[in-house]
Design a protein around this motif. Sequence first.
Motif, PDB file in Angstrom:
ATOM      1  N   ASN A 190       2.176  -3.950 -11.512  1.00 50.62           N
ATOM      2  CA  ASN A 190       1.379  -4.759 -12.427  1.00 50.62           C
ATOM      3  C   ASN A 190      -0.086  -4.541 -12.102  1.00 50.62           C
ATOM      4  OD1 ASN A 190       0.726  -6.609 -10.198  1.00 50.62           O
ATOM      5  ND2 ASN A 190       2.837  -7.306 -10.436  1.00 50.62           N
ATOM      6  N   LYS A 191      -0.960  -5.197 -12.842  1.00 50.44           N
ATOM      7  CA  LYS A 191      -2.388  -4.969 -12.651  1.00 50.44           C
ATOM      8  C   LYS A 191      -2.903  -5.571 -11.346  1.00 50.44           C
ATOM      9  CE  LYS A 191      -4.195  -3.840 -17.156  1.00 50.44           C
ATOM     10  NZ  LYS A 191      -5.268  -4.071 -18.146  1.00 50.44           N
ATOM     11  N   LYS A 192      -2.193  -6.549 -10.779  1.00 50.40           N
ATOM     12  CA  LYS A 192      -2.590  -7.051  -9.479  1.00 50.40           C
ATOM     13  C   LYS A 192      -2.368  -5.986  -8.409  1.00 50.40           C
ATOM     14  CE  LYS A 192      -2.095 -11.320  -8.389  1.00 50.40           C
ATOM     15  NZ  LYS A 192      -1.557 -12.652  -8.032  1.00 50.40           N
ATOM     16  N   ASP A 193      -1.300  -5.233  -8.529  1.00 53.64           N
ATOM     17  CA  ASP A 193      -1.071  -4.119  -7.602  1.00 53.64           C
ATOM     18  C   ASP A 193      -2.136  -3.041  -7.788  1.00 53.64           C
ATOM     19  OD1 ASP A 193       1.216  -5.322  -6.592  1.00 53.64           O
ATOM     20  OD2 ASP A 193       2.504  -4.382  -8.065  1.00 53.64           O
ATOM     21  N   LEU A 194      -2.532  -2.829  -9.017  1.00 54.94           N
ATOM     22  CA  LEU A 194      -3.554  -1.833  -9.320  1.00 54.94           C
ATOM     23  C   LEU A 194      -4.853  -2.151  -8.585  1.00 54.94           C
ATOM     24  CD1 LEU A 194      -4.499   0.575 -11.138  1.00 54.94           C
ATOM     25  CD2 LEU A 194      -5.117  -1.133 -12.843  1.00 54.94           C
ATOM     26  N   PHE A 195      -5.200  -3.433  -8.531  1.00 52.42           N
ATOM     27  CA  PHE A 195      -6.436  -3.854  -7.895  1.00 52.42           C
ATOM     28  C   PHE A 195      -6.468  -3.443  -6.426  1.00 52.42           C
ATOM     29  CE2 PHE A 195      -9.033  -6.878  -5.571  1.00 52.42           C
ATOM     30  CZ  PHE A 195     -10.143  -7.042  -6.361  1.00 52.42           C
ATOM     31  N   VAL A 217      -8.258   7.637  -4.662  1.00 51.93           N
ATOM     32  CA  VAL A 217      -8.620   8.700  -3.712  1.00 51.93           C
ATOM     33  C   VAL A 217      -7.384   9.058  -2.900  1.00 51.93           C
ATOM     34  CG1 VAL A 217     -10.062   9.338  -1.750  1.00 51.93           C
ATOM     35  CG2 VAL A 217     -11.026   7.972  -3.616  1.00 51.93           C
ATOM     36  N   HIS A 218      -6.949  10.294  -3.002  1.00 49.06           N
ATOM     37  CA  HIS A 218      -5.781  10.795  -2.277  1.00 49.06           C
ATOM     38  C   HIS A 218      -4.533   9.956  -2.551  1.00 49.06           C
ATOM     39  CE1 HIS A 218      -8.321  13.173   0.903  1.00 49.06           C
ATOM     40  NE2 HIS A 218      -8.271  13.770  -0.290  1.00 49.06           N
ATOM     41  N   GLY A 219      -4.306   9.664  -3.831  1.00 47.82           N
ATOM     42  CA  GLY A 219      -3.058   9.056  -4.246  1.00 47.82           C
ATOM     43  C   GLY A 219      -3.018   7.553  -4.121  1.00 47.82           C
ATOM     44  N   ILE A 220      -1.812   6.988  -4.238  1.00 46.59           N
ATOM     45  CA  ILE A 220      -1.592   5.551  -4.150  1.00 46.59           C
ATOM     46  C   ILE A 220      -0.639   5.261  -2.993  1.00 46.59           C
ATOM     47  CG2 ILE A 220      -2.061   5.070  -6.568  1.00 46.59           C
ATOM     48  CD1 ILE A 220       0.945   5.076  -7.089  1.00 46.59           C
ATOM     49  N   GLY A 221      -0.785   4.070  -2.409  1.00 49.84           N
ATOM     50  CA  GLY A 221       0.030   3.712  -1.265  1.00 49.84           C
ATOM     51  C   GLY A 221       1.125   2.716  -1.572  1.00 49.84           C
ATOM     52  N   ALA A 222       1.321   2.379  -2.853  1.00 50.57           N
ATOM     53  CA  ALA A 222       2.352   1.431  -3.263  1.00 50.57           C
ATOM     54  C   ALA A 222       2.575   1.606  -4.749  1.00 50.57           C
ATOM     55  CB  ALA A 222       1.935  -0.005  -2.939  1.00 50.57           C
ATOM     56  N   PRO A 223       3.725   1.174  -5.274  1.00 50.55           N
ATOM     57  CA  PRO A 223       3.956   1.300  -6.718  1.00 50.55           C
ATOM     58  C   PRO A 223       3.031   0.367  -7.495  1.00 50.55           C
ATOM     59  CG  PRO A 223       5.679  -0.030  -5.708  1.00 50.55           C
ATOM     60  CD  PRO A 223       4.863   0.536  -4.582  1.00 50.55           C
TER      61      PRO A 223
END
Length: 982
Positions: A111-116, A102-108
């Motif tokens: 990996n999939k842990k960041d995705l979570f 929702v309204h983009g991402i706040g970090a790169p």
Amino acid sequence: MFTGNLRKGWLLTVFLMACSVVFAQEDSTGAAGDSVTLKATAGITLAGVDADSSEISINKVPLKFIQKQPYVSVQQMLKGNVAGVYVQEPSGEPGTEQNIFVHGIGAPLLNKKDLFEQQATVFVNGIPMIRENPFAYEIQKFDINRIGPATNLYSVLNADNIKSIEVIKDPATLAYLGPMGANGAIWITTENARPGKNSFSVNAYAGIVPAEKVTPLNANYENEFRTPFYDRYATLNDRLRYPAFLRDSTNANYYGPSDWTDLYYKTTPVYAADFSLSGGVERANFRFFGSAMKNASDADNTSLSRYAGSFFINVAPIKWLMVSSMINFTRISRVRNRNIRDRIAEQGYIPDLTNPLTPNKSLYGTYLGEFDKVVDDNITNSIQGYLALSANVSKFSYDGRLAFDYNENMRDAFWPTTLLEDNNFVSGYFGYNQRVLLSNTLGYTFDLSPKQSLTIKGGQSITSDVNKYEYAYGFNGPNDFIKINMVEGNRDKADYLLPKGYQVKYFPARMESALVSFFGNASWKLGEALNVNATVRSDGSSFMQPDNRWFTSYSGALEWNIMEHLLTPGKTLGALRMNVSWGRLGKLLSDDRFSGGAIYRVDMGWSGEPAIGSYMGIPGLTRPYSTGWVGYGMPWAYNDKLMAGLNAGLLENRVQAGLAVYNRDDKQMLLPIPVASEWGYTGVYKPGLVVNNKGVDLSINASILEERQGKLGWVFNANLNYNKNKVTALPDGLQELVLGANKLEIGKPVDAFWMFENTGIYATDNEVPQNPQTNLPMSYRGMALKAGDPRWKDQNNDYVIDENDKVLAGNYMPKLSGGFGSTLTYGAFNLDFQFYYVGGRSILNQYAANRLDFINVEANNDINSVKEITFWEKKMDLSGYPQYNPWSSVLPYRADQDLFLDNGSFLKLRTVSLGYDFSKAKSRSKLFEKFTQSQVYVTGTNLLTLTKFKGDDPELTDYNGVYTGFALRMPRSVIIGFRLNF
């Protein structure tokens, strides 16, 4: 410290419950509530209109489209239906994981842990659904799929059991929801009992997923593809090492008929049956819902079966008190793909990948026959429920609730020796995720004047989460008949999980967390013209360090009904509302490893083998060398968001339009900062990353032609989001930061690809530029470039191609996304269609890079060397790429160059549905007069894709925008169904 505050939370809970009883006893003449309002609302509607209003909310999913589609997940219901929501569906395999942004991402997304940690939270009747925690990836060599069934937990919801789906994006309402709403919230309200009305409904469909028509290939095509490279660049030794499966043109196994598609792509049936029954009176009513369905792909025999049931009871024992309860149970069984790559990722063992599967139908069929020995059971059970009290006595109100969400996930897998080079493999997984939520809200309304009121609310909530799994696997069993990892001996002894023949590894893990919250909210209303709202909230998380356990968030909002205040409704302009809101929201961590600072972990082992927790067979605890150092003083990450919107009703409110602009800054985000190799760590985690997202949401719903008897009706809907992000700060004041294959730079997009600029090919050695100071040719990491190598742009003019010449290009999150569609009606007929589009998005085509880099890919014999049976399928035309020397030491077909950066924009016709409603027919029989709806319909899905992307489908990319070509295609389907409401 935290335990003491937790006790205070429980004391406050008891106090609020006691107060509610005292207040309730003061006045027993209040009006009875006809339902419990479970939605936590900030007291105003900032983006759209109320759910029960005749107006249309621009943030709501049009369920009339969804309920005719064979969708199995919340993500599929959202895709293209609400502005500001981007849904990524990386595979067409039913029940696999999908992502909501929702309204983009706040970090790169490193990996999939960041995705979570970037996903929006789904609330069901106010319950924030718990998902699988990504901590299992710590024991996985590959993060292709999470261990266990890896089933999308948002597949437990049925569209026929949903009353509304609203996307909450405004910061005021999100601040009311707390840290779980920091990335946006998907607010789902299920159908409930209808007071004083008995009803029965049935919705059922059956259909097919037709087999995909693809272009099959054989070794002759592959030989012709490689021959020009060999003719132009190969040495005698290179020719002598020509792959065995291509060497003999008389080998019918590879050069014969390529008819494998008949066994891989098959027309497959799908079906579903849903029914509900509700009844009772206004002060005591119930609803029961039951469902059974099977969804499938046409590829590789994959499918998902789901069985669900829900039960609701609402009782008002006295006029001012309503007691409500819900229980919802779902069971999902998933038949997974038979991909070699997925199997290797589970086993962590790379077999000899020299020869691919044969495209010959007979031999491929023999190979598939070995799967009769395979066990691969994937089961997910999910249950949600609540017990809620709602009291309204005079000016006082109270809402209290005890809710829970629990899911358990099981997978038993076995692969025989015939599929694993005379080794067999067995694994067992059991995990569960449990959330318990206790909340209480107390409110009082002051009537300041006939038109003014002030409502004060206060409350608390306690959320307790448990994520647990037990995983064991074993190699080299005595034979293929023993398919279960039996245990023997004493549970307390080391050999408990070591039956004869198997070499077993056992991994138990458990993670607990608690979130305690207190809030206060004030809402001042001036009739229907003005509404001012403010919230203060304090949240304490056990995942944070003791000196930063608590975070205080603030929000404020204003809604101005301009039409009510200044203007008179007319035919042209019937409604006009303006709203502005700002909020600061804390963001939760998904891992408890940050809460204790520098801690020891079971981290001894070999590089690239995270599942081996010992050194030379000796278990031990070490500092987290391979996962990064965690220091002290870690602050809460948070975001500041400002949003302003304008909603209008035009042409006698036949056109509902909404425009919103927003600015969001995610601050104090953690990053693993690389350190000198002498430190012995891969990096140190530091806060300080700031990412800005700004954009525009636009939604329109227009009744262009009013539906009348004997005349054509036309309702048009469209939504659009434009979003742009950039990095505005990095930890320690850095201006740029390289993390593996990713680079972050101040002022540049957080989701950009870091790559070389490719400008062609060096046809001869003389074309390679020479350094005038040394008279040496341009080089790549010390290797001189030659004829047949790429022309990579020397950005700094130092005649050396290295990381300093890479640039940031493209972005894997779209800048433009949305959808549009229409409903056409004529008499009893209705026609619906919906389009979905994405623009300004780039795809890194790793599939093309690997196909062209066949020399290195086959020599490495790693996970990227896998050739699935779909290797013998023409996914794209490779003839447009330059013909580099694949034996060159500079790796000319490396993926990190803009040669493989493709346009990922597309337009899809997602659904077309044609229906006939007998209850609206002119000459309807008396039978249909008893039904409020009696409709038959036929629906087609995923019918058309328009794109410039070179591969088979631009949606089939990983979370970081990489297209590997391994994902199953999005299945097309045609269903015929009927719906009866009585």
